[in-house]
Design a protein around this motif. Sequence first.
Motif, mmCIF file in Angstrom:
data_model
loop_
_atom_site.group_PDB
_atom_site.id
_atom_site.type_symbol
_atom_site.label_atom_id
_atom_site.label_comp_id
_atom_site.label_asym_id
_atom_site.label_seq_id
_atom_site.Cartn_x
_atom_site.Cartn_y
_atom_site.Cartn_z
ATOM 1 N N LYS A 15 0.859 -1.071 0.032
ATOM 2 C CA LYS A 15 0.169 -0.053 -0.006
ATOM 3 C C LYS A 15 0.900 1.275 -0.173
ATOM 4 O O LYS A 15 1.521 1.183 0.891
ATOM 5 C CB LYS A 15 -0.949 -0.019 1.244
ATOM 6 N N TYR A 108 2.155 2.231 3.517
ATOM 7 C CA TYR A 108 1.234 2.095 4.557
ATOM 8 C C TYR A 108 1.262 0.712 5.173
ATOM 9 O O TYR A 108 1.270 -0.272 4.339
ATOM 10 C CB TYR A 108 -0.288 2.409 4.024
ATOM 11 N N ASP A 110 -1.025 -2.127 7.091
ATOM 12 C CA ASP A 110 -2.315 -2.874 7.199
ATOM 13 C C ASP A 110 -3.578 -1.998 7.612
ATOM 14 O O ASP A 110 -4.743 -2.323 7.270
ATOM 15 C CB ASP A 110 -2.346 -4.383 7.514
ATOM 16 N N ASN A 111 -3.207 -1.393 8.528
ATOM 17 C CA ASN A 111 -4.200 -0.500 9.156
ATOM 18 C C ASN A 111 -4.380 1.044 8.688
ATOM 19 O O ASN A 111 -5.011 1.671 9.145
ATOM 20 C CB ASN A 111 -3.990 -0.435 10.816
ATOM 21 N N ASP A 112 -3.816 0.972 7.366
ATOM 22 C CA ASP A 112 -3.898 2.231 6.545
ATOM 23 C C ASP A 112 -3.143 3.199 7.319
ATOM 24 O O ASP A 112 -3.463 4.584 7.249
ATOM 25 C CB ASP A 112 -5.137 2.729 6.221
ATOM 26 N N VAL A 113 -2.078 2.993 8.064
ATOM 27 C CA VAL A 113 -1.306 3.941 8.738
ATOM 28 C C VAL A 113 0.001 4.404 8.095
ATOM 29 O O VAL A 113 0.958 3.269 7.775
ATOM 30 C CB VAL A 113 -1.144 3.662 10.320
ATOM 31 N N GLU B 36 -1.744 -1.096 -3.760
ATOM 32 C CA GLU B 36 -3.015 -0.358 -3.141
ATOM 33 C C GLU B 36 -2.768 1.006 -2.874
ATOM 34 O O GLU B 36 -1.623 1.354 -2.147
ATOM 35 C CB GLU B 36 -3.895 -0.993 -2.173
ATOM 36 N N THR B 37 -3.404 2.004 -3.296
ATOM 37 C CA THR B 37 -3.507 3.387 -2.608
ATOM 38 C C THR B 37 -4.469 3.621 -1.816
ATOM 39 O O THR B 37 -5.625 3.704 -2.280
ATOM 40 C CB THR B 37 -3.249 4.437 -3.817
ATOM 41 N N PRO B 38 -4.271 3.752 -0.571
ATOM 42 C CA PRO B 38 -5.410 4.003 0.512
ATOM 43 C C PRO B 38 -5.969 5.351 0.255
ATOM 44 O O PRO B 38 -5.545 6.521 0.534
ATOM 45 C CB PRO B 38 -4.682 4.168 1.786
ATOM 46 N N GLY B 109 -6.220 5.310 11.096
ATOM 47 C CA GLY B 109 -6.108 4.492 9.978
ATOM 48 C C GLY B 109 -7.690 3.908 9.851
ATOM 49 O O GLY B 109 -8.645 4.586 9.828
ATOM 50 N N ASN B 110 -7.726 2.640 9.660
ATOM 51 C CA ASN B 110 -9.110 1.941 9.826
ATOM 52 C C ASN B 110 -9.530 1.341 11.048
ATOM 53 O O ASN B 110 -10.248 0.453 11.360
ATOM 54 C CB ASN B 110 -9.047 0.881 8.695
ATOM 55 N N GLN B 111 -8.924 1.694 12.305
ATOM 56 C CA GLN B 111 -9.187 0.974 13.523
ATOM 57 C C GLN B 111 -9.926 2.307 14.298
ATOM 58 O O GLN B 111 -9.630 3.272 14.831
ATOM 59 C CB GLN B 111 -7.769 1.101 14.198
#
Lengths: 217, 229
Positions: A15, A108, A110-113, B36-38, B109-111
């Motif tokens: 990512k 990034y 896995d948590n998009d951080v 992937e681009t977030p 993030g996604n948390q």
Amino acid sequence: MAQNIPQVQNTGAIKSAEFVKLTIFNEYSNAANVTTHTFSSAYKNETIDGDLYLALGGLLAVGSQNRDLRVTAGDTNISLSGVSGNNIQVVLDTKIRGSEVEVWRGFYDDNDVLGNSYLRFTGIITNYNIQEERSGTDDNFVVTVSASSYKTVLSNRIAGRKTNEESWKVFNPTDTSMDNVYSIAGVQFDFGKEPTASRGGGGGSDGRRDGGRQQQR
Amino acid sequence: MSGLQTIIDNCQGIEIDRRKVVGIQITRNEVARTSETPTFNPWKLNLTMPARLRYNEARSLMEQLDVLDRNTPQVVTFGNTSCLSWIFRYQGTLAPSQISTMTVSSFIGNQLVLTNLPAINSPRVMFEPNDLIQIGNYTFPFTSTTQVTRGTGANVTITTNRPNIISGGVVGAGLTVGNACQFYMFCPNMPTYKLYPGGAQYSAGGTLIGNALVEFTGDFQLYEWVATA
């Protein structure tokens, strides 16, 4: 220099997002007077190396960059949205040509951080283009800036100074080495012979006329 | 009738697109690799309208769609009518009063971490996969990607379908769940409409007041307006 990027090691899925920093030098003589614009393809504003990269800056695309083992010249293009933004103003109302460009890639987890970021390209803006794409009732503007790597810039650079008084004193005003160049330019010399009073006299074959010749370095 | 909300309430088909920006390569020995681009990962809804609206009854709708055009977002919801409210119905076991007490502790993030949780048994399910979650008044719904149970801790963590795209502060904000969540959408392709004979209507005095049905020239491809997230 080889770069170790743990985010792409031992994985089949990565990512990443791209981050572009544009540094415009407002004054030729004052390197500290700069305006910085930052853009990114990330989902939120991110800070890299002390700079805040805006997610809503309008970054549309970053062109490819050459990656070679040896140093090669490479150009790239960066496309920005010209719709409801200040990007057209940036290229028209500032000293955009000559501005410095940095392209970073951030990775990034896995948590998009955002984790580590790596500098991919450094160069200067050599040109810009504003394109209006109007088709029927669709009307869009795209701002594209072209950036050359420093290798290209250095290859095209002509540096040096002329062997005359004016040029010689740019670096050292007290240097009088070339003060007499104007007076002796065009004069033919026979070295070892008493100089004659009038210009153009002599008749030797080794005269030197280099009042305007460049000294490459 | 209210613009895009009316389209949602009357459409005969909905296609939901939440695909992410990815690159996929398959190597010579058939190993897949992806990048992937977030991104903001906006909601994309493709709505198909039946050609059954009577023109004289839908004139206000036509005007609202023309005013919205292709560049104006509007808040819509799927909880407006009982015919649609099942689509994003909340699947967890919490009562509305228990949901309203919960607040956001953090969202990185996604948390998504929630606190002020209700005092319920630890196995109770708080969120099922695909449950919508809206934070505060930010009309940008997220979904829970996994089943989340109460557990015994003071907080629970929800893995959301997309990262936190909200630029404002979310700590301490309350939650809205299920079909009560709102979407901020616009229609970049806003179809035009065509009238064709049918559905004649007469006034009480016998005057013909309408004799056309409305057919749209394409689907409504709604796209989430995330520029103000």
